[in-house]
Design an enzyme around this catalytic site. Structure first.
Site, PDB file in Angstrom:
ATOM      1  N   LYS A 131       0.042  14.847   0.454  1.00  0.00           N
ATOM      2  CA  LYS A 131      -1.344  15.018   0.002  1.00  0.00           C
ATOM      3  C   LYS A 131      -1.658  16.479  -0.324  1.00  0.00           C
ATOM      4  O   LYS A 131      -2.702  16.796  -0.862  1.00  0.00           O
ATOM      5  CB  LYS A 131      -2.308  14.446   1.046  1.00  0.00           C
ATOM      6  CG  LYS A 131      -2.163  12.922   1.208  1.00  0.00           C
ATOM      7  CD  LYS A 131      -3.093  12.374   2.263  1.00  0.00           C
ATOM      8  CE  LYS A 131      -2.894  10.885   2.499  1.00  0.00           C
ATOM      9  NZ  LYS A 131      -3.384  10.033   1.402  1.00  0.00           N
TER      10      LYS A 131
ATOM     11  N   LYS B 235     -15.004   7.566  -4.247  1.00  0.00           N
ATOM     12  CA  LYS B 235     -16.271   7.859  -3.561  1.00  0.00           C
ATOM     13  C   LYS B 235     -16.874   9.165  -4.067  1.00  0.00           C
ATOM     14  O   LYS B 235     -18.088   9.263  -4.294  1.00  0.00           O
ATOM     15  CB  LYS B 235     -16.042   7.920  -2.056  1.00  0.00           C
ATOM     16  CG  LYS B 235     -15.597   6.606  -1.449  1.00  0.00           C
ATOM     17  CD  LYS B 235     -14.978   6.795  -0.062  1.00  0.00           C
ATOM     18  CE  LYS B 235     -14.272   5.530   0.385  1.00  0.00           C
ATOM     19  NZ  LYS B 235     -13.394   5.739   1.542  1.00  0.00           N
TER      20      LYS B 235
ATOM     21  N   THR C 174      -8.916   6.014  -2.282  1.00  0.00           N
ATOM     22  CA  THR C 174     -10.284   5.542  -2.526  1.00  0.00           C
ATOM     23  C   THR C 174     -11.280   6.680  -2.367  1.00  0.00           C
ATOM     24  O   THR C 174     -12.397   6.597  -2.856  1.00  0.00           O
ATOM     25  CB  THR C 174     -10.667   4.391  -1.577  1.00  0.00           C
ATOM     26  OG1 THR C 174     -10.413   4.787  -0.223  1.00  0.00           O
ATOM     27  CG2 THR C 174      -9.881   3.134  -1.895  1.00  0.00           C
TER      28      THR C 174
ATOM     29  N   LYS D 254      -9.030  14.272   3.810  1.00  0.00           N
ATOM     30  CA  LYS D 254      -8.189  13.084   3.898  1.00  0.00           C
ATOM     31  C   LYS D 254      -7.155  13.321   4.985  1.00  0.00           C
ATOM     32  O   LYS D 254      -7.076  14.423   5.547  1.00  0.00           O
ATOM     33  CB  LYS D 254      -7.511  12.751   2.574  1.00  0.00           C
ATOM     34  CG  LYS D 254      -6.724  13.899   1.957  1.00  0.00           C
ATOM     35  CD  LYS D 254      -6.176  13.511   0.586  1.00  0.00           C
ATOM     36  CE  LYS D 254      -7.276  13.457  -0.449  1.00  0.00           C
ATOM     37  NZ  LYS D 254      -7.241  12.283  -1.298  1.00  0.00           N
ATOM     38  N   ARG D 255      -6.365  12.305   5.284  1.00  0.00           N
ATOM     39  CA  ARG D 255      -5.310  12.454   6.281  1.00  0.00           C
ATOM     40  C   ARG D 255      -4.419  13.644   5.918  1.00  0.00           C
ATOM     41  O   ARG D 255      -4.092  13.852   4.758  1.00  0.00           O
ATOM     42  CB  ARG D 255      -4.481  11.165   6.323  1.00  0.00           C
ATOM     43  CG  ARG D 255      -3.356  11.133   7.331  1.00  0.00           C
ATOM     44  CD  ARG D 255      -2.890   9.692   7.523  1.00  0.00           C
ATOM     45  NE  ARG D 255      -2.590   9.036   6.259  1.00  0.00           N
ATOM     46  CZ  ARG D 255      -1.360   8.962   5.728  1.00  0.00           C
ATOM     47  NH1 ARG D 255      -0.334   9.534   6.328  1.00  0.00           N
ATOM     48  NH2 ARG D 255      -1.158   8.311   4.595  1.00  0.00           N
TER      49      ARG D 255
ATOM     50  N   HIS E 142       0.807  -1.223   0.000  1.00  0.00           N
ATOM     51  CA  HIS E 142       0.000   0.000   0.000  1.00  0.00           C
ATOM     52  C   HIS E 142       0.840   1.273   0.000  1.00  0.00           C
ATOM     53  O   HIS E 142       0.344   2.326   0.391  1.00  0.00           O
ATOM     54  CB  HIS E 142      -0.919   0.026   1.224  1.00  0.00           C
ATOM     55  CG  HIS E 142      -2.093  -0.897   1.132  1.00  0.00           C
ATOM     56  ND1 HIS E 142      -3.238  -0.582   0.425  1.00  0.00           N
ATOM     57  CD2 HIS E 142      -2.286  -2.136   1.642  1.00  0.00           C
ATOM     58  CE1 HIS E 142      -4.097  -1.593   0.524  1.00  0.00           C
ATOM     59  NE2 HIS E 142      -3.543  -2.540   1.253  1.00  0.00           N
TER      60      HIS E 142
END
Length: 816
Positions: A558, A664, A660, A552-553, A361
């Site tokens: 990111k 969504k 993911t 998100k985290r 991952h």
């Protein structure tokens, strides 16, 4: 109008609810209390789940089918109640039953606390896959740990993240079935002892150990209206003895219970802080704890079918390692087969390799899990011995196949020969598995060509791809009922279990009447989110604005920072051009930063500081708002995602394995602004390049920039807008009480070299955001693009992912 049968079903349900309130909870049903009726409903739903679960388990044994054991240190299931009700197909009956008692089902659902069993994408993916295993009738189970405390409950105080205990089990959970009769003994410490068996063969046994008991706790996972129910089996640590009686008798009460408390800490909290030696030891013990208990369960089931030989073990058992956290399983199975079952090394190793598969991952080499060989040898001495032996056999094979390649031997070794020596868990997982998969096409390519290039040279047939997916039950049907009903009104309801049927929406993208219905649904969802924000934060937002969402985290790769730089740029433009028309925009952020991740926590503070200035400025009122929603979790995501217009998927190219959240959002009709990273690549291909806002350097270009001496100072000097934004942050415009507060953020972007390419992608990102604003101003065009995003996302169902695993990796067929 209800039929007599439906009335009987509702009445039966009402009777069950009141019976559980009285006889299970020991409470008076009158007067009706919300918390009591919530629990009564839960128990009534659980009864129906358990009946179907028993039928499912009997079917497994009757068919003597191969089973999948999905091992994950975290699951992130979200609230259970509504998911269970919809899976059982009893939503209308439940709504009517609780309405007759004076309650609303949606209000009762809010009584449920989000389970603290996972942290982010890894755990949510595991939960999606269990949902799909149940719906697709893939025989199997999920295995993990029942944590008393989740990662943490996030609050925002003066703009800063503060962590509070996430005591989700403080009042117990109606969904967790404690199996006190399923107790497994798990050992730690001790030593490995040599002895000779009756045939004169040298054997080993693990002796002088300390024991912990693992109690099985089950949580049901139903398939969608198919009668099939599987379960997560989560292990809870129980002291092998309540306390040292001798110490107690001598008056040392604290000492007497200390061992019990330390033992039960193993399942106390998800991901204990591992910056200290004690924290590292606890985290490694967690991993082995759930692995050892799980394999006792696996062997119990295997023996229950009366198999006389372990030769058929791989035909009955397949184990999926969800990342490296369960990788010690490989050494544990070898120990069991060699030490307990007296199999030869070669036979045991063949069984082992045919049993395990490993999902990677990460694309970041520094994120690959390693353990100190000294620590692992102290806690698990026999396993360390076995790992050394595995490595010896493996490296002999490497030397035989590639003579003279000392560099290859060193790079592939399971043991990192540094000071101190380390155990490379990803290497152990690769060597001990028959298949290794990435989770998006780009990620799998990076694994083969970069991250595990030498392993691919050795085992090219081991590596494959299974692109992630999300369950349409929770991430469209449950979280977005208005859109689900609209979709079903034109293409029927079968898309819930066959997401490819969403393709039937494509012709409706041009239908102006359908577009209006689509717009009404989206407007409703945005109003619901606006009410939620008002209730939680006291902040009023306009549902007519573009809802730009980045949840998100919080992590530098990111790039929430790139987003907030655009917010400040937009803020400056609006203030500098008061007569110019701008597309009104509300920018949402949510996510948690790891407690020890200073830079990520400072980014949260920056977001909140910018929000405080922007939201209070009358010059931008009605044009720009910034919202940070605290304590992002599954239930909050279920409110945010259906209301999103623009989905921010802007990680540095080559750094996100898949994602993911991107799936969504797109399934729910949000348009994506993103880089060519992770599954964004495949999403863009699916929805159409014209329906995806692409920006930024590619993974190859990022690598080339880094190797050619990328200079962010040059971008700072050349761009007036960028320079102004960074100067405002650096000089305290958003932190007048502490002008140097955000200096570490600016330092990371300029003197420290901008490793995550925030400034490198800034101009293209800002230009693309301008294109977003123009597109949103054309309501008909935006709605058409939104419909097509939903219509073309059928591939990204976790049902497809799980069936890919089942056919190509697990070699197991769905039950009839």
């Amino acid at each position: 109008m209800m039929t007599a049968n439906q009335e009987l079903t509702v009445q039966t349900l009402k009777d069950d609810i009141q019976r559980h309130i009285a006889l299970t909870l020991g409470s008076d049903p009158y007067p009706p209390r919300k918390d009591r009726y919530y629990l009564g409903l839960c128990r009534s739903v659980r009864d129906r789940l358990l009946a179907k679960w028993l039928e499912t388990q009997r079917g497994y044994y009757d068919s003597i089918t191969k089973r999948v054991y999905y091992m994950s240190l975290e699951f992130l299931p979200g609230r259970f109640l509504m998911n269970y009700i919809q899976a059982l197909g009893i939503e209308e009956e439940c709504r009517q039953a609780v309405r007759d008692f004076g309650f609303d089902l949606d209000d009762l659902e809010e009584e449920e606390w989000n389970p603290g069993l996972g942290n982010g994408g890894l755990g949510r993916l595991a939960s999606c896959y269990l949902d799909s295993m149940a719906t697709c009738k893939i025989p199997g189970y999920g295995y993990g740990i029942l944590y008393d405390y989740g990662i943490f409950y996030q609050t925002i105080v003066n703009g800063y993240q503060q962590e509070c205990a996430d005591n989700w089990l403080r009042q117990d959970s109606p969904w967790v079935l404690k199996r006190g009769h399923f107790m497994s003994k798990v050992s730690f410490y001790g030593r490995s002892e040599v002895y000779f068996d009756s045939a004169g063969q040298e054997r080993f046994r693990w002796v002088d150990t300390e024991a912990v008991m693992a109690m099985a706790c089950d949580v049901m996972v139903p398939g969608y209206q198919n009668g099939n129910v599987v379960n997560m089996r989560l292990w809870k640590a129980i002291s092998s003895r309540d306390f040292e009686l001798e110490q107690f008798n001598q008056g040392d009460y604290i000492g007497a219970v200390q061992a019990k408390v330390e033992t039960e800490n193993i399942s106390k909290v998800l991901y204990p802080n591992d910056h200290s030696p004690h924290g590292k030891e606890l985290r490694l013990k967690q991993q082995y704890f759930f692995v050892a208990a799980t394999f006792q369960d696996i062997l119990r089931r295997f023996r229950k079918n009366n198999y006389s030989s372990f030769d058929c073990f791989p035909s009955q058992v397949t184990v999926q390692l969800n990342d490296t956290h369960p990788a010690i399983s490989i050494a544990e199975l070898m120990r069991l087969l060699i030490d307990e079952e007296s199999l030869s090394w070669d036979t045991a190793w063949t069984i082992c390799q045919q049993t395990f598969a490993y999902t990677n991952h990460t694309v970041l080499p520094e994120a690959l899990e390693t353990w100190s060989a000294d620590l692992l040898g102290h806690i698990l001495p026999r396993h360390m011995q076995i790992i050394f032996e595995i490595n010896h056999h493996f490296l002999e094979d490497v030397r035989h196949r590639f003579p003279g390649r000392v560099d290859l031997v060193r790079g592939l070794s399971i043991i990192g020969e540094g000071h101190p020596k380390t155990v490379r868990m990803a290497h152990l997982a690769i060597v001990g598995s028959h298949t290794v998969n990435g989770v998006a096409a780009l990620h799998s390519q990076i694994i083969k060509t970069k991250l595990f290039r030498d392993f691919n040279l050795l085992y090219s047939d081991k590596f494959t791809n299974v692109t992630n997916g999300v369950t349409p039950r929770r991430w469209l049907f449950q979280c977005n009922p208005a859109l689900s009903n609209l979709i079903s009104s034109v293409i029927g309801p079968n898309w819930v279990t066959n997401l490819e049927e969403l393709q039937g929406l494509v012709p409706y993208a041009q239908d102006l009447e359908f577009q209006k219905k689509w717009q009404r649904v989206r407007r409703l969802n945005k109003k619901l989110l606006a009410r939620y924000v008002l209730r939680k934060l006291g902040l009023g937002i306009n549902p007519s604005t573009l809802f730009d969402v980045h949840v998100k985290r919080i992590h530098e790769y990111k790039r929430q920072l790139l987003n907030i730089l655009h917010v400040v740029t937009l803020y400056n433009r609006i203030r500098q051009q008061p007569g110019v028309s701008f597309t009104p925009r509300t920018v949402f952020f949510a996510g948690k930063a790891a407690p020890g991740y200073f830079q990520a926590k400072l980014i949260i503070k920056l977001i909140n500081s910018v929000a405080q200035v922007v939201n209070a400025d009358p010059q931008v009122s009605g044009m720009l708002n910034v919202v940070f929603l605290p304590n992002y979790c599954v239930s909050q995501a279920e409110k945010i995602i259906p209301a999103t217009d623009l989905s921010e998927q802007i990680s540095t190219a080559g750094m996100e394995a898949s994602g993911t959240g991107n799936m969504k959002f797109a399934i729910n009709g949000a348009l994506t602004i993103g880089t060519l990273d992770g599954a964004n690549v495949e999403i863009r291909q699916a929805v159409g390049e014209e329906n995806f806002f692409l920006f930024g350097h590619t993974e190859e270009e990022v690598e080339r920039l880094r190797s050619n001496g990328y200079n962010p100072w040059q971008l700072y000097e050349e761009s007036v807008e960028l320079r102004k934004v960074l100067d405002m942050i650096a000089t305290g415009y958003f932190s007048p009480e502490a002008p140097d507060l955000f200096k570490p953020i600016v330092d990371a972007l300029l003197p420290q070299g901008d490793y995550y390419m925030v400034l490198a992608d800034y101009e293209h990102y800002v230009d693309t955001q301008f294109a977003v604003s123009e597109a949103y101003a054309d309501t008909e065009q935006w709605t058409r693009m939104s419909i097509l995003n939903t219509a073309r996302m059928g591939y990204f169902s976790s049902d497809r992912s799980v069936l890919d695993y089942a056919q190509n990796i697990w070699k197991v067929a769905p039950l009839l």
